[in-house]
Write an enzyme that holds these catalytic residues in place. Sequence first.
Site, short mmCIF file in Angstrom:
data_model
loop_
_atom_site.label_atom_id
_atom_site.label_comp_id
_atom_site.label_asym_id
_atom_site.label_seq_id
_atom_site.Cartn_x
_atom_site.Cartn_y
_atom_site.Cartn_z
N THR A 144 0.86 -1.29 -0.05
CA THR A 144 -0.05 -0.25 0.11
C THR A 144 1.02 0.98 -0.05
OG1 THR A 144 -2.02 -1.16 1.21
CG2 THR A 144 -1.16 1.40 1.77
N ARG A 180 -14.72 -6.06 0.46
CA ARG A 180 -13.96 -5.76 1.86
C ARG A 180 -13.31 -4.03 1.38
NH1 ARG A 180 -8.38 -4.21 3.38
NH2 ARG A 180 -8.00 -5.68 5.23
N VAL A 181 -13.52 -3.39 2.49
CA VAL A 181 -12.75 -2.63 2.68
C VAL A 181 -12.17 -2.44 4.03
CG1 VAL A 181 -13.16 0.98 3.03
CG2 VAL A 181 -15.09 -1.13 1.23
N GLY A 182 -10.86 -1.84 3.85
CA GLY A 182 -10.26 -1.35 4.64
C GLY A 182 -9.86 -0.46 5.44
N ASP A 183 -8.58 -0.03 6.33
CA ASP A 183 -8.45 1.49 6.74
C ASP A 183 -8.23 2.58 5.93
OD1 ASP A 183 -6.06 -0.23 6.12
OD2 ASP A 183 -5.00 0.80 7.69
N THR A 218 -0.16 1.91 6.73
CA THR A 218 0.28 0.84 6.34
C THR A 218 0.07 -0.59 7.27
OG1 THR A 218 1.08 -1.28 4.78
CG2 THR A 218 3.04 0.68 5.43
N GLY A 219 -0.47 -1.78 7.25
CA GLY A 219 -0.48 -2.56 7.90
C GLY A 219 -2.15 -3.38 7.47
N SER A 220 -2.15 -4.30 8.56
CA SER A 220 -3.44 -5.17 8.83
C SER A 220 -4.82 -4.16 8.76
CB SER A 220 -3.46 -6.02 10.08
OG SER A 220 -3.08 -5.29 11.00
N1 ASP Z 1 -3.80 -1.37 4.86
C1 ASP Z 1 -4.07 -2.25 3.86
C2 ASP Z 1 -5.47 -2.84 4.23
O1 ASP Z 1 -5.86 -3.16 4.95
C3 ASP Z 1 -3.09 -3.10 3.15
C4 ASP Z 1 -2.07 -2.31 3.58
O2 ASP Z 1 -1.98 -1.72 3.65
O3 ASP Z 1 -1.17 -2.78 2.45
O4 ASP Z 1 -5.85 -2.88 2.77
#
Ligand code: ASP
Length: 330
Positions: free
Chosen positions: A197, A225-228, A248-250
């Site tokens: 990301t 699915r939508v992330g952060d 960036t991350g989980s």
């Molecule tokens: N944070 C991003 C998500 O969960 C993934 C990532 O940072 O690579 O969509």
Amino acid sequence: MNPNAVIAIHGGAGTILRASMSASAEADYHAALHAVLSAGQRVLADGGSALDAVSEAVRLLEDCPLFNAGRGAVYTAAGTHELDAAIMDGSTLDAGAICCVTRVRNPILAARRVLERSEHVLFTGAGAEAFAAAQGLEFVEPEYFHTEARHRQWQLARGQKRAMLDHDGATLASAPSSSDDDPTPHEPIDPNRKFGTVGAVALDQHGHIAAATSTGGVTNKQVGRVGDTPLIGAGCYADDATCAVSTTGSGEMFMRMVAAYDVAAQMAYRNVSLEEAAQDVVMNRLPKIDGRGGLIAVDARGNVTLPFNTEGMYRGFARIGESPVTAIYR
Ligand code: ASP
């Protein structure tokens, strides 16, 4: 004029190990980060706004196939691409975001148009694409986002039946936890390929800050699915009074911790420094719920911090008149 103008960027965090990266891949990442930082630095040196600098940096990162945003985005469980992006202006608290778009070439430009030309903050799916089309933004065929590396990575993730952080394949909250038939949930799906990301934060010469983040999400994520990343306060936040943050991350854990806003809130309510607030979120709060990743942040005084709790994070920063600094490992 603020003499501390600065831009910082990231290209994702995860299990990025020196031992599993070839010298040429490493050089490619450094060169890509360096080129993007130089472009952002030029915008700032020319008197451009922090908002312009972060838009341009993220647009370039989206166009670079090394990173999981725009071209080079990861695959969903259905073998498609769904892209998310957000941007925020710290001088006005204006924000714009889009999620689940499949054909907008540069999601960050769509987010920027939402910020500037819509009374709303977040558009999703078909509505987001209709808005982007009405704004005259460039559309591409879905194949534009395809890369061989990402496709292979998807095949591996499918085999393991879970969604994975693109850069290390770590298990996400949505995936089943370790079980007898699944003894290696934390094994990297592909130790030789880490992607990420992208995001940027900047302070301009006028003393204003801004943040932008863009992603393809996580490999093999469920459709919808939508992330952060596109959520203001989770993956992106900016307020001149405190800081600009891109994460960036989980993503699920960053959402649950309202991670980007938490850095700003700690500065405002606990009166701590940017460094202290960012360290607390990344090193103390996120790990409590197994949140893995990192963030980049700047404040209006020109302080910069790039903490991460993984093995590595593609990152860098550049001040006007100084050579960009890039780094990958801890
Ligand atoms: N944070 C991003 C998500 O969960 C993934 C990532 O940072 O690579 O969509």
